[in-house]
Design a protein around this motif. Structure first.
Motif, PDB file in Angstrom:
ATOM      1  N   PRO A  94       0.695  -1.134  -0.089  1.00  0.00           N
ATOM      2  CA  PRO A  94       0.033   0.097  -0.015  1.00  0.00           C
ATOM      3  C   PRO A  94       0.847   1.222   0.062  1.00  0.00           C
ATOM      4  CG  PRO A  94      -0.019  -0.988   2.139  1.00  0.00           C
ATOM      5  CD  PRO A  94       0.714  -1.944   1.375  1.00  0.00           C
ATOM      6  N   VAL A  95       0.489   2.206  -1.164  1.00  0.00           N
ATOM      7  CA  VAL A  95       1.232   3.464  -0.898  1.00  0.00           C
ATOM      8  C   VAL A  95       1.361   4.456   0.391  1.00  0.00           C
ATOM      9  CG1 VAL A  95       1.192   3.290  -3.491  1.00  0.00           C
ATOM     10  CG2 VAL A  95      -0.574   4.612  -2.251  1.00  0.00           C
ATOM     11  N   TRP A  96       0.223   4.223   1.098  1.00  0.00           N
ATOM     12  CA  TRP A  96       0.171   5.151   2.237  1.00  0.00           C
ATOM     13  C   TRP A  96       0.898   4.765   3.364  1.00  0.00           C
ATOM     14  CZ3 TRP A  96      -3.860   2.545  -0.628  1.00  0.00           C
ATOM     15  CH2 TRP A  96      -4.168   1.555  -0.132  1.00  0.00           C
ATOM     16  N   HIS A  97       1.321   3.256   3.423  1.00  0.00           N
ATOM     17  CA  HIS A  97       2.337   2.893   4.544  1.00  0.00           C
ATOM     18  C   HIS A  97       1.744   3.050   5.961  1.00  0.00           C
ATOM     19  CE1 HIS A  97       5.213   3.224   0.956  1.00  0.00           C
ATOM     20  NE2 HIS A  97       5.650   2.186   1.488  1.00  0.00           N
ATOM     21  N   LYS A  98       0.694   2.288   6.196  1.00  0.00           N
ATOM     22  CA  LYS A  98       0.174   2.298   7.628  1.00  0.00           C
ATOM     23  C   LYS A  98       0.855   0.868   8.176  1.00  0.00           C
ATOM     24  CE  LYS A  98      -4.037   2.111   6.582  1.00  0.00           C
ATOM     25  NZ  LYS A  98      -5.556   2.230   6.783  1.00  0.00           N
ATOM     26  N   ASP A 118       0.969   6.441  10.352  1.00  0.00           N
ATOM     27  CA  ASP A 118       0.191   5.876  11.058  1.00  0.00           C
ATOM     28  C   ASP A 118       0.561   4.800  11.637  1.00  0.00           C
ATOM     29  OD1 ASP A 118      -2.343   4.896  11.911  1.00  0.00           O
ATOM     30  OD2 ASP A 118      -3.367   5.460   9.825  1.00  0.00           O
ATOM     31  N   THR A 119       0.638   4.636  12.910  1.00  0.00           N
ATOM     32  CA  THR A 119       1.166   3.470  13.388  1.00  0.00           C
ATOM     33  C   THR A 119       0.351   2.851  14.524  1.00  0.00           C
ATOM     34  OG1 THR A 119       3.494   4.265  12.949  1.00  0.00           O
ATOM     35  CG2 THR A 119       3.343   2.452  14.559  1.00  0.00           C
ATOM     36  N   ALA A 136      -7.652  -6.249   8.103  1.00  0.00           N
ATOM     37  CA  ALA A 136      -8.827  -5.488   7.922  1.00  0.00           C
ATOM     38  C   ALA A 136      -8.353  -3.629   7.405  1.00  0.00           C
ATOM     39  CB  ALA A 136      -9.566  -5.199   9.198  1.00  0.00           C
ATOM     40  N   GLU A 137      -7.297  -3.488   7.898  1.00  0.00           N
ATOM     41  CA  GLU A 137      -6.838  -1.966   7.649  1.00  0.00           C
ATOM     42  C   GLU A 137      -5.889  -1.828   6.680  1.00  0.00           C
ATOM     43  OE1 GLU A 137      -6.375   0.273  11.427  1.00  0.00           O
ATOM     44  OE2 GLU A 137      -8.110  -0.722  12.268  1.00  0.00           O
ATOM     45  N   GLU A 138      -5.415  -2.872   6.038  1.00  0.00           N
ATOM     46  CA  GLU A 138      -4.420  -2.806   4.977  1.00  0.00           C
ATOM     47  C   GLU A 138      -3.019  -1.983   5.612  1.00  0.00           C
ATOM     48  OE1 GLU A 138      -6.520  -1.079   1.763  1.00  0.00           O
ATOM     49  OE2 GLU A 138      -6.198  -3.093   0.739  1.00  0.00           O
ATOM     50  N   ARG A 139      -2.605  -2.738   6.825  1.00  0.00           N
ATOM     51  CA  ARG A 139      -1.446  -2.340   7.454  1.00  0.00           C
ATOM     52  C   ARG A 139      -0.058  -3.349   7.450  1.00  0.00           C
ATOM     53  NH1 ARG A 139      -2.056   1.881  11.220  1.00  0.00           N
ATOM     54  NH2 ARG A 139      -4.251   2.266  11.252  1.00  0.00           N
ATOM     55  N   ILE A 140       1.211  -2.717   7.345  1.00  0.00           N
ATOM     56  CA  ILE A 140       2.298  -3.470   7.096  1.00  0.00           C
ATOM     57  C   ILE A 140       2.662  -3.938   8.676  1.00  0.00           C
ATOM     58  CG2 ILE A 140       4.695  -3.515   6.458  1.00  0.00           C
ATOM     59  CD1 ILE A 140       3.737  -1.181   4.489  1.00  0.00           C
ATOM     60  N   ILE A 141       2.852  -5.044   8.837  1.00  0.00           N
ATOM     61  CA  ILE A 141       3.373  -5.662  10.155  1.00  0.00           C
ATOM     62  C   ILE A 141       4.779  -5.539  10.449  1.00  0.00           C
ATOM     63  CG2 ILE A 141       3.648  -7.849  11.757  1.00  0.00           C
ATOM     64  CD1 ILE A 141       0.966  -9.069  10.491  1.00  0.00           C
TER      65      ILE A 141
END
Length: 248
Positions: A94-98, A118-119, A136-141
Motif C-alpha cells: 500500500p502506498v500510504w504505508h500504515k 500511522d502506527t 482489515a486496515e491494510e497495514r504492514i506488520i
C-alpha cells in the motif's frame, strides 16, 4: 518416496538461514507436491519478505506446485528485475504505508509516530489481533517474531533485524525507501491520534501553572485529548528528526 528441489536465496533473505546455508544452494526434501510458498517458509523465510520467485528460470506464483529436481531462485524486495516487474509481490505494498507493530516494538512505534506515520501499537495486542487488524486496515506488520509473518493471511510485513530502537527506525526507513521530508509532530506519540492546534483558553484547565505562564502555542490530540506544547522535549525531538533528515 522423498524428492529433492534446490533453492537459492538472495540478498537479505539469507538473514533467516543457518550460517552453513547462507549464500549457498539449499536442498529441500519433500513428498507430494507442496506449494512453493510452503517450501520457502519451511526453509525459514517468511513470505512477506519475498519479492520474486523463479522456478527453473521462469517467474512463478506462490501457489505453483513444487516438482522433483526443480531449481528455485528466491529474491527479496529491492531486487532490480525490470523485466519481471509484473511478478513483483512488493509492488502490491500500500502506498500510504500504515503500520502495526508487535508488543516488543513500543519505542519504534513512538519514533514512527513522531515522524508522522500511522502506527498502531498496544501492549495487549496478541498475534491473532495483529494479523486481523493488518488485514482489515491494510497495514504492514513490523515484528521481531518471524512466526508472526508466516500467518497465511499476512500480505505485507518486515522482520526487524536490529534490537535497538534507533537502528530499527533507520532500518524501516531504508527498507521501505522513505525519504525526507517526513511529517513530524502530526501524531500523538501515545495513541497515534492526529494533533491539531487549539486556542490556549480552551485548554487552560489542563495546563500546569508554569506552562500557563510561559507558553502560548498548544496542540491537542483529537483522539485521547492530551495537550502538548513546545517545551524542552520538543527541542530534543527536533534534533532527532533533523539527524534523520541528514542521513543519506
Amino acid at each position: 518416496m522423498a524428492k529433492l528441489a534446490y533453492f537459492r536465496f538472495y540478498g537479505n533473505l539469507n538473514d533467516f538461514l543457518p550460517s552453513l546455508q547462507k549464500e549457498k544452494e539449499v536442498k529441500y526434501s519433500f513428498t507430494g507436491t507442496p506449494a512453493v510458498k510452503d517450501a520457502i517458509e519451511a526453509l525459514g523465510i517468511p513470505h512477506p519478505e519475498v519479492d520474486i520467485v523463479l522456478i527453473n528460470g521462469q517467474p512463478t506464483q506462490f501457489t505453483n506446485l513444487l516438482q522433483a529436481n526443480d531449481s528455485v531462485a528466491v529474491y527479496p524486495t529491492g531486487t532490480n528485475h525490470v523485466n519481471l516487474a509484473a511478478y513483483s509481490r512488493q509492488a502490491t505494498l500500500p502506498v500510504w504505508h500504515k503500520f502495526i507493530l508487535d508488543v516488543h516494538l513500543g519505542k519504534l512505534a513512538k519514533n514512527l509516530r513522531l515522524l508522522g506515520f500511522d502506527t498502531l501499537y498496544r501492549t495487549d495486542y496478541d498475534n491473532k489481533t495483529i494479523v486481523q487488524l493488518a488485514g482489515a486496515e491494510e497495514r504492514i506488520i513490523l515484528t521481531r517474531d518471524v512466526g508472526l509473518l508466516k500467518h497465511k493471511t499476512v500480505l505485507w510485513g518486515y522482520w526487524l533485524r536490529s534490537q535497538h530502537p534507533e537502528k530499527q527506525l533507520t532500518e524501516v526507513l531504508a527498507y521501505f525507501k522513505f525519504l525526507p521530508p517526513f511529517q513530524p509532530f502530526t501524531r500523538c506519540l501515545v495513541c497515534n491520534g492526529i494533533l491539531a492546534w487549539v486556542p490556549k483558553e480552551t485548554v487552560l484547565e489542563q495546563l500546569p501553572p508554569k506552562t500557563k505562564l510561559y507558553f502560548q502555542e498548544f496542540y491537542q490530540c483529537q483522539n485521547c485529548l492530551r495537550v502538548l506544547w513546545k517545551g524542552s522535549h520538543y527541542d530534543r525531538m527536533q534534533v532527532f528528526v533533523q539527524q534523520l533528515r541528514q542521513v543519506d
